[in-house]
Design a protein around this motif. Structure first.
Motif, PDB file in Angstrom:
ATOM      1  N   LEU A  34      39.645  26.409  55.560  1.00 10.68           N
ATOM      2  CA  LEU A  34      39.774  27.207  54.347  1.00 10.68           C
ATOM      3  C   LEU A  34      38.416  27.247  53.669  1.00 10.68           C
ATOM      4  CD1 LEU A  34      42.484  27.427  51.757  1.00 10.68           C
ATOM      5  CD2 LEU A  34      40.206  26.835  50.962  1.00 10.68           C
ATOM      6  N   GLU A  35      37.987  28.431  53.339  1.00 11.07           N
ATOM      7  CA  GLU A  35      36.746  28.626  52.591  1.00 11.07           C
ATOM      8  C   GLU A  35      37.080  29.248  51.247  1.00 11.07           C
ATOM      9  OE1 GLU A  35      33.637  27.768  53.117  1.00 11.07           O
ATOM     10  OE2 GLU A  35      33.922  26.976  55.137  1.00 11.07           O
ATOM     11  N   LEU A  36      36.492  28.716  50.214  1.00 11.98           N
ATOM     12  CA  LEU A  36      36.657  29.231  48.861  1.00 11.98           C
ATOM     13  C   LEU A  36      35.343  29.872  48.448  1.00 11.98           C
ATOM     14  CD1 LEU A  36      38.225  29.511  46.207  1.00 11.98           C
ATOM     15  CD2 LEU A  36      37.394  27.222  45.607  1.00 11.98           C
ATOM     16  N   ARG A  37      35.390  31.166  48.177  1.00  5.75           N
ATOM     17  CA  ARG A  37      34.161  31.878  47.811  1.00  5.75           C
ATOM     18  C   ARG A  37      33.765  31.544  46.387  1.00  5.75           C
ATOM     19  NH1 ARG A  37      33.149  38.415  47.549  1.00  5.75           N
ATOM     20  NH2 ARG A  37      30.907  38.288  47.187  1.00  5.75           N
ATOM     21  N   THR A  42      27.972  35.101  49.510  1.00  2.92           N
ATOM     22  CA  THR A  42      28.219  36.493  49.873  1.00  2.92           C
ATOM     23  C   THR A  42      29.435  36.520  50.797  1.00  2.92           C
ATOM     24  OG1 THR A  42      26.849  36.479  51.861  1.00  2.92           O
ATOM     25  CG2 THR A  42      25.756  37.037  49.768  1.00  2.92           C
ATOM     26  N   LEU A  43      30.201  37.577  50.706  1.00  5.37           N
ATOM     27  CA  LEU A  43      31.376  37.720  51.544  1.00  5.37           C
ATOM     28  C   LEU A  43      30.978  37.725  53.017  1.00  5.37           C
ATOM     29  CD1 LEU A  43      34.410  38.025  51.666  1.00  5.37           C
ATOM     30  CD2 LEU A  43      34.101  40.497  51.426  1.00  5.37           C
ATOM     31  N   ARG A  44      29.917  38.409  53.353  1.00  6.99           N
ATOM     32  CA  ARG A  44      29.471  38.495  54.754  1.00  6.99           C
ATOM     33  C   ARG A  44      29.111  37.120  55.298  1.00  6.99           C
ATOM     34  NH1 ARG A  44      30.815  39.502  59.147  1.00  6.99           N
ATOM     35  NH2 ARG A  44      29.219  39.564  60.706  1.00  6.99           N
ATOM     36  N   ARG A  45      28.457  36.266  54.501  1.00  2.60           N
ATOM     37  CA  ARG A  45      28.092  34.930  54.959  1.00  2.60           C
ATOM     38  C   ARG A  45      29.333  34.113  55.286  1.00  2.60           C
ATOM     39  NH1 ARG A  45      27.472  29.763  53.640  1.00  2.60           N
ATOM     40  NH2 ARG A  45      28.257  29.915  51.524  1.00  2.60           N
ATOM     41  N   ALA A  68      36.369  38.899  44.449  1.00  3.16           N
ATOM     42  CA  ALA A  68      36.742  40.293  44.696  1.00  3.16           C
ATOM     43  C   ALA A  68      38.216  40.486  44.982  1.00  3.16           C
ATOM     44  CB  ALA A  68      35.925  40.838  45.867  1.00  3.16           C
ATOM     45  N   ASN A  69      38.810  39.553  45.674  1.00  5.48           N
ATOM     46  CA  ASN A  69      40.186  39.692  46.119  1.00  5.48           C
ATOM     47  C   ASN A  69      40.821  38.310  46.047  1.00  5.48           C
ATOM     48  OD1 ASN A  69      42.560  40.330  47.382  1.00  5.48           O
ATOM     49  ND2 ASN A  69      41.638  40.941  49.320  1.00  5.48           N
ATOM     50  N   PRO A  70      41.931  38.164  45.357  1.00  7.97           N
ATOM     51  CA  PRO A  70      42.480  36.825  45.154  1.00  7.97           C
ATOM     52  C   PRO A  70      42.759  36.050  46.439  1.00  7.97           C
ATOM     53  CG  PRO A  70      43.690  38.439  43.864  1.00  7.97           C
ATOM     54  CD  PRO A  70      42.719  39.185  44.712  1.00  7.97           C
ATOM     55  N   PHE A  71      43.158  36.735  47.506  1.00  8.05           N
ATOM     56  CA  PHE A  71      43.514  35.999  48.712  1.00  8.05           C
ATOM     57  C   PHE A  71      43.332  36.874  49.937  1.00  8.05           C
ATOM     58  CE2 PHE A  71      46.678  34.536  51.827  1.00  8.05           C
ATOM     59  CZ  PHE A  71      46.270  33.220  51.957  1.00  8.05           C
TER      60      PHE A  71
END
Length: 82
Positions: A34-37, A42-45, A68-71
């Motif tokens: 699980l990764e938490l931004r 960056t989303l791409r990373r 950007a997006n909750p899940f």
């Protein structure tokens, strides 16, 4: 070497490790990651990081993206997003 925010490894894989392996960073890829931004990610990373987990044997990956997006749920074995 990668380290996810949260990881899970099946018991049988952990039980197969030697005492010496337990004394260091475990030499295996988790089954679940699980990764938490965070705002600095960056989303791409994070997507590339999840792809690396998949290439190394992870079966399931979740990306939580409160920026950007909750899940976002990513099935690493099938490359599906939910």
């Amino acid at each position: 070497m990668r380290s996810p925010d949260i990881a899970w490894v099946r018991n049988e894989r952990l039980e197969a490790l030697s005492e010496q392996q337990w004394e260091k960073f475990l030499p295996l890829c988790p089954d679940f990651v699980l990764e938490l931004r965070s705002p600095s990610d960056t989303l791409r990373r994070l997507q590339r990081k999840l792809e690396e987990y998949c290439q190394n044997g992870a079966q399931l990956g979740w990306l939580l993206d409160p920026v950007a997006n909750p899940f976002t749920f990513i099935d690493l074995t099938q490359h599906h997003r939910f």
